[in-house]
Scaffold this active site. Structure first.
Site, PDB file in Angstrom:
ATOM      1  N   CYS A 156       0.823  -1.203   0.000  1.00 58.05           N
ATOM      2  CA  CYS A 156       0.000   0.000   0.000  1.00 58.05           C
ATOM      3  C   CYS A 156       0.859   1.255   0.000  1.00 58.05           C
ATOM      4  O   CYS A 156       2.073   1.191  -0.114  1.00 58.05           O
ATOM      5  CB  CYS A 156      -0.868  -0.003   1.239  1.00 58.05           C
ATOM      6  SG  CYS A 156      -1.709  -1.560   1.476  1.00 58.05           S
ATOM      7  N   GLY A 215      -2.124   1.733  -4.516  1.00 58.74           N
ATOM      8  CA  GLY A 215      -3.311   1.032  -4.046  1.00 58.74           C
ATOM      9  C   GLY A 215      -4.561   1.757  -4.442  1.00 58.74           C
ATOM     10  O   GLY A 215      -4.670   2.972  -4.231  1.00 58.74           O
ATOM     11  N   ASN A 262       2.129  -0.493   5.386  1.00 56.08           N
ATOM     12  CA  ASN A 262       2.465  -1.001   4.073  1.00 56.08           C
ATOM     13  C   ASN A 262       3.398  -2.180   4.302  1.00 56.08           C
ATOM     14  O   ASN A 262       4.328  -2.075   5.088  1.00 56.08           O
ATOM     15  CB  ASN A 262       3.183   0.132   3.300  1.00 56.08           C
ATOM     16  CG  ASN A 262       3.820  -0.344   2.002  1.00 56.08           C
ATOM     17  OD1 ASN A 262       4.864   0.071   1.626  1.00 56.08           O
ATOM     18  ND2 ASN A 262       3.199  -1.186   1.312  1.00 56.08           N
ATOM     19  N   GLY A 263       3.133  -3.301   3.619  1.00 59.66           N
ATOM     20  CA  GLY A 263       4.019  -4.452   3.764  1.00 59.66           C
ATOM     21  C   GLY A 263       3.279  -5.695   4.160  1.00 59.66           C
ATOM     22  O   GLY A 263       2.047  -5.769   4.048  1.00 59.66           O
ATOM     23  N   CYS A 318      13.107  -3.486  -1.615  1.00 55.84           N
ATOM     24  CA  CYS A 318      12.476  -4.252  -2.690  1.00 55.84           C
ATOM     25  C   CYS A 318      12.934  -3.793  -4.081  1.00 55.84           C
ATOM     26  O   CYS A 318      12.710  -2.643  -4.466  1.00 55.84           O
ATOM     27  CB  CYS A 318      10.969  -4.074  -2.549  1.00 55.84           C
ATOM     28  SG  CYS A 318      10.023  -4.688  -3.921  1.00 55.84           S
ATOM     29  N   TYR A 331       8.952  -1.782 -11.159  1.00 57.73           N
ATOM     30  CA  TYR A 331       7.553  -1.588 -11.526  1.00 57.73           C
ATOM     31  C   TYR A 331       6.761  -0.677 -10.595  1.00 57.73           C
ATOM     32  O   TYR A 331       5.996   0.166 -11.045  1.00 57.73           O
ATOM     33  CB  TYR A 331       6.845  -2.948 -11.602  1.00 57.73           C
ATOM     34  CG  TYR A 331       5.340  -2.831 -11.669  1.00 57.73           C
ATOM     35  CD1 TYR A 331       4.712  -2.535 -12.875  1.00 57.73           C
ATOM     36  CD2 TYR A 331       4.554  -2.963 -10.524  1.00 57.73           C
ATOM     37  CE1 TYR A 331       3.335  -2.387 -12.938  1.00 57.73           C
ATOM     38  CE2 TYR A 331       3.172  -2.823 -10.580  1.00 57.73           C
ATOM     39  CZ  TYR A 331       2.571  -2.541 -11.794  1.00 57.73           C
ATOM     40  OH  TYR A 331       1.217  -2.381 -11.854  1.00 57.73           O
ATOM     41  N   SER A 384       4.084   1.981 -17.172  1.00 57.94           N
ATOM     42  CA  SER A 384       5.242   1.609 -16.353  1.00 57.94           C
ATOM     43  C   SER A 384       6.469   1.246 -17.180  1.00 57.94           C
ATOM     44  O   SER A 384       7.581   1.266 -16.677  1.00 57.94           O
ATOM     45  CB  SER A 384       4.864   0.468 -15.409  1.00 57.94           C
ATOM     46  OG  SER A 384       4.280  -0.592 -16.132  1.00 57.94           O
ATOM     47  N   ASP A 421       8.357  -4.563 -21.901  1.00 61.22           N
ATOM     48  CA  ASP A 421       7.519  -4.499 -20.693  1.00 61.22           C
ATOM     49  C   ASP A 421       8.431  -4.622 -19.481  1.00 61.22           C
ATOM     50  O   ASP A 421       9.527  -5.168 -19.579  1.00 61.22           O
ATOM     51  CB  ASP A 421       6.445  -5.592 -20.712  1.00 61.22           C
ATOM     52  CG  ASP A 421       5.258  -5.226 -19.817  1.00 61.22           C
ATOM     53  OD1 ASP A 421       5.324  -4.193 -19.117  1.00 61.22           O
ATOM     54  OD2 ASP A 421       4.264  -5.979 -19.796  1.00 61.22           O
ATOM     55  N   ASP A 422       7.966  -4.113 -18.349  1.00 63.10           N
ATOM     56  CA  ASP A 422       8.852  -4.117 -17.182  1.00 63.10           C
ATOM     57  C   ASP A 422       8.947  -5.479 -16.516  1.00 63.10           C
ATOM     58  O   ASP A 422       9.949  -5.791 -15.891  1.00 63.10           O
ATOM     59  CB  ASP A 422       8.391  -3.064 -16.165  1.00 63.10           C
ATOM     60  CG  ASP A 422       6.948  -3.274 -15.800  1.00 63.10           C
ATOM     61  OD1 ASP A 422       6.661  -4.113 -14.942  1.00 63.10           O
ATOM     62  OD2 ASP A 422       6.087  -2.601 -16.414  1.00 63.10           O
ATOM     63  N   CYS A 478       6.126 -13.170  -3.734  1.00 62.82           N
ATOM     64  CA  CYS A 478       6.682 -12.196  -2.793  1.00 62.82           C
ATOM     65  C   CYS A 478       6.077 -12.437  -1.421  1.00 62.82           C
ATOM     66  O   CYS A 478       4.866 -12.536  -1.274  1.00 62.82           O
ATOM     67  CB  CYS A 478       6.369 -10.773  -3.240  1.00 62.82           C
ATOM     68  SG  CYS A 478       6.985  -9.544  -2.074  1.00 62.82           S
ATOM     69  N   CYS A 501      16.213  -6.550  -2.048  1.00 62.59           N
ATOM     70  CA  CYS A 501      15.500  -7.825  -1.985  1.00 62.59           C
ATOM     71  C   CYS A 501      15.237  -8.279  -3.411  1.00 62.59           C
ATOM     72  O   CYS A 501      14.565  -7.603  -4.182  1.00 62.59           O
ATOM     73  CB  CYS A 501      14.183  -7.698  -1.236  1.00 62.59           C
ATOM     74  SG  CYS A 501      13.286  -9.270  -1.236  1.00 62.59           S
ATOM     75  N   CYS A 533      11.901 -12.517  -5.445  1.00 64.79           N
ATOM     76  CA  CYS A 533      10.965 -12.983  -6.476  1.00 64.79           C
ATOM     77  C   CYS A 533      11.710 -13.448  -7.723  1.00 64.79           C
ATOM     78  O   CYS A 533      11.163 -14.181  -8.544  1.00 64.79           O
ATOM     79  CB  CYS A 533       9.921 -11.918  -6.806  1.00 64.79           C
ATOM     80  SG  CYS A 533      10.603 -10.346  -7.357  1.00 64.79           S
TER      81      CYS A 533
HETATM   82  P1  AMP Z   1       1.039 -10.510 -15.934  1.00 67.48           P
HETATM   83  O1  AMP Z   1       0.019 -10.030 -16.894  1.00 67.48           O
HETATM   84  O2  AMP Z   1       0.458 -11.360 -14.846  1.00 67.48           O
HETATM   85  O3  AMP Z   1       2.225 -11.154 -16.585  1.00 67.48           O
HETATM   86  O4  AMP Z   1       1.588  -9.234 -15.164  1.00 67.48           O
HETATM   87  C1  AMP Z   1       2.604  -8.476 -15.705  1.00 67.48           C
HETATM   88  C2  AMP Z   1       2.121  -7.097 -16.033  1.00 67.48           C
HETATM   89  O5  AMP Z   1       1.527  -6.492 -14.881  1.00 67.48           O
HETATM   90  C3  AMP Z   1       3.263  -6.221 -16.453  1.00 67.48           C
HETATM   91  O6  AMP Z   1       2.811  -5.468 -17.565  1.00 67.48           O
HETATM   92  C4  AMP Z   1       3.562  -5.334 -15.278  1.00 67.48           C
HETATM   93  O7  AMP Z   1       3.727  -3.979 -15.672  1.00 67.48           O
HETATM   94  C5  AMP Z   1       2.357  -5.471 -14.366  1.00 67.48           C
HETATM   95  N1  AMP Z   1       2.732  -5.923 -13.012  1.00 67.48           N
HETATM   96  C6  AMP Z   1       3.775  -6.623 -12.624  1.00 67.48           C
HETATM   97  N2  AMP Z   1       3.752  -6.865 -11.300  1.00 67.48           N
HETATM   98  C7  AMP Z   1       2.650  -6.298 -10.826  1.00 67.48           C
HETATM   99  C8  AMP Z   1       2.066  -6.181  -9.531  1.00 67.48           C
HETATM  100  N3  AMP Z   1       2.622  -6.718  -8.466  1.00 67.48           N
HETATM  101  N4  AMP Z   1       0.915  -5.493  -9.431  1.00 67.48           N
HETATM  102  C9  AMP Z   1       0.354  -4.947 -10.514  1.00 67.48           C
HETATM  103  N5  AMP Z   1       0.843  -5.033 -11.745  1.00 67.48           N
HETATM  104  C10 AMP Z   1       1.981  -5.694 -11.924  1.00 67.48           C
END
Ligand code: AMP
Length: 457
Positions: free
Chosen positions: A9, A36, A114-115, A249, A255, A296, A358-359, A395, A446, A449
């Site tokens: 959060c 959040g 948060n956490g 983290c 992200y 992102s 993508d990140d 995580c 950390c 993951c």
């Molecule tokens: P996924 O669709 O499950 O592979 O999630 C990856 C996508 O969601 C990527 O485009 C990230 O930018 C975003 N993402 C990654 N981790 C999180 C997270 N913990 N909460 C929300 N979005 C996330």
């Protein structure tokens, strides 16, 4: 048995006599909204321990506080705010909105956090066996019980004794109507920073972007294991927990945090661009253009394009009125969310070889959709480049990640992932390069993951 819920959060809070604190806390929460979107809340303290004001509820900051003028009128030099992000079925109930306002022998206590505690379930069980009644599933309530049990009118001492029982990731902000206390776990998993506000005031927030929004001046990050106390006597700091190996983290950098925030002195946007540059060097591919997944991944994608000498195109457009897909609880809702959220621009990508940066990939839901969108818009080749290593484990410290078996990098060999996602190729940034881009010592971050090696569990 109830479990503590996973939450990543946003928290904020501060003391200042010459500032409209509730109003500023609300704007700080706007800046922390990305942390959040499930609920928002603000508690306000009178400064003399009088009855605290609290408003909280499900939804975005703008939904819970539609009338910011009302907040401007609220008297009180203390305010504490929270935005909540809980993805699991449990913990999504409205009773889990924060700050929690508890009444105990020594007065009122507002708590936001948060956490995620790794020993939360165990502690709850222990307290429940002794007759404690829990009305929420939050770690804040757990801390409240532990503080009340100290039966110590000195909040600082009670907090110090109570947090020594906690293991895991936490950044708490507490207020007893006279002072604000902010503290971080001894590894510093979750961020918390301190700023100057007005003439004599101070403000704490999960991310520094909140300070810019309210005109506060960043001073420093709260140290792992440190508690900062703010009241009309100024600011005091004490080490509530013996510091341990720092473990901020890494996913915050990749992200979670906002690009205009600085984490441990590093600007998040610049660092993400560096991730992209390194990704281009590590995983080059013949292509016509680079595009990022808004928002992102734009920084990393621009770094990739720059390094590869390719044009950066806005080939994916996001509907900004739809929230983060990840926050939707079911797979089906998540999938529908992605469709609504993104569009590929045919005039840009038709017959082109496209690199999508993508990140991160977690379940792979987003990537499958992206590749499909690109192909539907006529892209000739679609190459996925990910500015972080494969996510292989859940995580335990507060970032919302699904169980390991749902992670695409767990379900398939890396060599097979491109095919599974429908892409022509895939390249993940190595952990070494990811850490090098952050520019902080790897041991101080950390990386669980990505490695499955947990600092504590
Ligand atoms: P996924 O669709 O499950 O592979 O999630 C990856 C996508 O969601 C990527 O485009 C990230 O930018 C975003 N993402 C990654 N981790 C999180 C997270 N913990 N909460 C929300 N979005 C996330």
């Amino acid at each position: 048995m109830s479990h503590s819920i996973r939450e990543a959060c946003g928290v904020c809070g501060g003391w200042a006599e010459d500032q409209p604190m509730a109003y500023l806390a609300c704007f700080a929460l706007y800046a922390l909204q990305h942390r959040g979107q499930e609920s928002a809340g603000i508690a306000v303290g009178t400064g003399d321990g009088g009855k605290m004001w609290l408003k909280k509820g499900p939804g975005l900051v703008s939904e819970v506080f539609p009338d910011t003028e009302e907040l401007k009128q609220l008297p009180g030099p203390l305010a504490l705010g929270h935005v909540r992000y809980a993805y699991s079925g449990e913990g999504r109930g409205p009773e889990n909105s924060q700050p929690l306002l508890l009444r105990y022998r020594h007065g009122e206590l507002a708590i936001a956090h948060n956490g995620r505690l790794v020993n939360g379930a165990r502690l709850r069980e222990e307290l429940a066996e002794q007759g404690a009644i829990f009305q929420t599933e939050t770690d804040s309530e757990l801390l409240g019980h532990l503080i009340a049990r100290q039966n110590n009118p000195c909040l600082e001492e009670a907090v110090a004794a109570a947090v020594s029982r906690l293991e895991g990731a936490f950044a708490f902000i507490l207020c007893d109507g006279k002072k604000i206390i902010g503290l971080r776990d001894r590894h510093g998993f979750r961020p918390l920073s301190l700023a100057r506000l007005g003439e004599k005031g101070y403000f704490l927030a999960s991310e520094t972007c909140a300070f810019d929004t309210i005109g506060a001046q960043f001073i420093r990050d709260v140290a792992p294991g440190e508690a900062v106390v703010i009241d009309d006597g100024g600011i005091r700091s004490y080490q509530v927990l013996p510091p341990a190996q720092p473990s901020l983290c890494l996913f915050e950098f990749i992200y979670f945090a906002r690009p205009d925030s600085n984490l441990q002195g590093k600007n998040v946007h610049l660092m993400r661009r560096e991730l992209g540059r390194r990704l281009a060097r590590e995983h080059p591919v013949d292509a016509d253009m680079v595009t990022g997944v808004p928002d992102s991944s734009i920084a990393a994608a621009s770094g990739y394009a720059e390094e590869a000498g390719l044009p950066y195109e806005m080939a994916l457009v996001k509907n900004r009125y739809i929230g983060r897909t990840f926050l939707r609880p079911t797979q089906r809702m998540r999938e529908e969310g992605v469709d609504l959220k993104l569009n590929a621009v045919e005039k840009i990508v038709r017959d082109k070889r496209v690199i999508i940066v993508d990140d991160s990939i977690v379940r792979g839901t987003t990537s499958v959709k992206l590749v499909r969108l690109m192909r539907r818009a006529g892209a000739r080749e679609v190459h996925l480049r990910i500015s972080s290593p494969p996510v292989i484990d859940a995580c335990l410290y507060g970032i919302d990640m699904p169980a390991s078996q749902e992670l695409v990098a767990r379900r398939y060999k890396i060599a097979d992932i491109a095919r599974e996602l429908g892409a022509d190729s895939i390249g993940y940034l190595s952990l070494e390069e990811t850490v090098a881009a952050v520019g902080l010592p790897g041991e101080g971050l950390c990386r669980a993951c990505f490695t499955g090696l947990y600092t504590i569990r």
